[in-house]
Design a protein around this motif. Structure first.
Motif, short mmCIF file in Angstrom:
data_model
loop_
_atom_site.label_atom_id
_atom_site.label_comp_id
_atom_site.label_asym_id
_atom_site.label_seq_id
_atom_site.Cartn_x
_atom_site.Cartn_y
_atom_site.Cartn_z
N SER A 62 11.09 -29.99 86.64
CA SER A 62 11.57 -30.91 85.62
C SER A 62 10.39 -31.57 84.90
O SER A 62 10.41 -31.74 83.67
CB SER A 62 12.46 -31.99 86.24
N ALA A 63 9.36 -31.94 85.67
CA ALA A 63 8.18 -32.55 85.05
C ALA A 63 7.46 -31.56 84.15
O ALA A 63 6.98 -31.92 83.07
CB ALA A 63 7.23 -33.06 86.13
N ALA A 135 9.93 -22.91 83.65
CA ALA A 135 10.61 -24.01 84.33
C ALA A 135 12.01 -24.22 83.79
O ALA A 135 12.96 -24.50 84.54
CB ALA A 135 9.79 -25.29 84.20
N ASN A 136 12.20 -24.09 82.47
CA ASN A 136 13.51 -24.30 81.88
C ASN A 136 14.53 -23.28 82.38
O ASN A 136 15.71 -23.61 82.59
CB ASN A 136 13.41 -24.23 80.35
N SER A 210 6.42 -6.91 89.51
CA SER A 210 6.44 -8.26 90.07
C SER A 210 5.70 -9.20 89.15
O SER A 210 5.15 -8.80 88.11
CB SER A 210 5.81 -8.27 91.47
N GLY A 211 5.65 -10.46 89.54
CA GLY A 211 4.96 -11.45 88.73
C GLY A 211 4.67 -12.71 89.52
O GLY A 211 5.14 -12.89 90.65
N ARG A 212 3.89 -13.58 88.90
CA ARG A 212 3.51 -14.83 89.54
C ARG A 212 3.30 -15.89 88.47
O ARG A 212 2.73 -15.62 87.41
CB ARG A 212 2.24 -14.64 90.36
N VAL A 213 3.79 -17.11 88.74
CA VAL A 213 3.60 -18.26 87.85
C VAL A 213 3.10 -19.41 88.71
O VAL A 213 3.75 -19.80 89.68
CB VAL A 213 4.92 -18.66 87.15
N TRP A 223 3.00 -31.99 84.91
CA TRP A 223 2.81 -30.67 85.50
C TRP A 223 2.60 -29.64 84.39
O TRP A 223 3.22 -29.71 83.33
CB TRP A 223 4.03 -30.27 86.34
N ILE A 224 1.71 -28.66 84.66
CA ILE A 224 1.47 -27.59 83.71
C ILE A 224 1.47 -26.25 84.45
O ILE A 224 1.48 -26.21 85.69
CB ILE A 224 0.12 -27.76 82.97
#
Length: 280
Positions: A62-63, A135-136, A210-213, A223-224
């Motif tokens: 959310s941040a 995040a959304n 695959s992936g990573r965030v 937060w970024i």
């Protein structure tokens, strides 16, 4: 509640008691239904742990979403593309390009509705495009309604605990994602998301896609996303004994990382190059 005016003096501290009247909220009736496909074989007591972990992950997400909407920072980013040997995972080719100028967001996904309806792997002409969740997407009601959350095993080496998720069985018609939100084992602070693509055609080698965030908390509490990547199998044909067969040629990893973060006024918050700015 609004109090009467009162005086604050320097001599000594005086307690001020504020009393609030409780105001009950009448809720409408709640209908509860169960679908055994959502989360099966869950160990006893896990539900509370999952809810606690999701609550902590939701705070960071959310941040991050709020930071993006408010446009608090500007980013300088580095994009890269590398090819990995499918057997050894060694880098056989790598290209980097720096994005000059400021970006409002370093990483942004497609709208949730489009991803869930058309899939996280979509065709664009002769090409296939892979998409990652931001995040959304992870916070949206549509995503939560179509994915099941569970407790994942701890990663003792990195001192993290995972909150895993996977799509419901009814979503077998589109390419979706399953993954884990990894949080600090001591503070429950969100560290990174790793995921893989599901419901893919076997020719694509779904286990390799695959992936990573990654997520990072800034000193101010915002937060970024400092780095992200997507790993995609590149499929081609090879002829053996006059028979052409599909084969995995390479693993292509495309991603980006934040080189420097600036406040809205231009002041640098860290990076390889310090800059000046004027605020007012």
């Amino acid at each position: 509640r609004e109090t009467e005016p009162f005086e604050v003096t320097q001599s000594e501290a005086e307690p001020l008691e504020l009393l609030l009247d409780p105001r009950p909220i009448d809720l409408e009736g709640i209908d509860v239904t169960a679908d055994r496909r959502r989360c099966t074989s869950r160990p006893a007591g896990e539900g509370m742990v999952v809810a606690t972990l999701w609550d902590e992950a939701r705070k960071a997400l959310s941040a991050a979403a709020l930071t993006e909407r408010q446009g608090l920072y500007r980013y300088e980013t580095m994009r890269y593309e590398r090819d990995l040997d499918p057997t050894t995972r060694l880098v056989v080719r790598e290209e980097e390009s720096r994005r000059d100028g400021y970006m409002r967001v370093p990483f942004e996904s497609l709208p949730t509705t489009e991803l869930l309806e058309s899939g996280f792997l979509q065709r664009d002409g002769a090409e296939f495009v892979y998409y990652a969740p931001d995040a959304n997407v992870l916070l949206s009601d549509e995503f939560l309604d179509t994915h099941c959350f569970r407790l994942a095993a701890r990663d003792e080496a990195n001192s993290v605990i995972g909150l895993g998720f996977e799509p419901l069985g009814s979503r077998g018609r589109v390419v979706d994602i399953a993954g884990t939100l990894w949080m600090d084992d001591g503070t429950a602070e969100l560290r990174w998301l790793e995921y893989s693509y599901t419901n893919m055609d076997s020719d694509f080698g779904s286990t390799r896609a695959s992936g990573r965030v990654e997520f990072q908390r800034m000193p101010s509490g915002t937060w970024i996303v400092p780095e992200w990547w997507i790993q995609m199998p590149i499929i081609g044909t090879r002829t053996v004994d006059r028979v052409s067969r599909s084969t995995l040629l390479t693993l292509r990893q495309t991603g980006g990382r934040v080189v420097e973060v600036h406040e809205g006024g231009g002041r640098s918050l860290g990076g390889r190059r310090q800059t000046g700015g004027v605020e007012g």
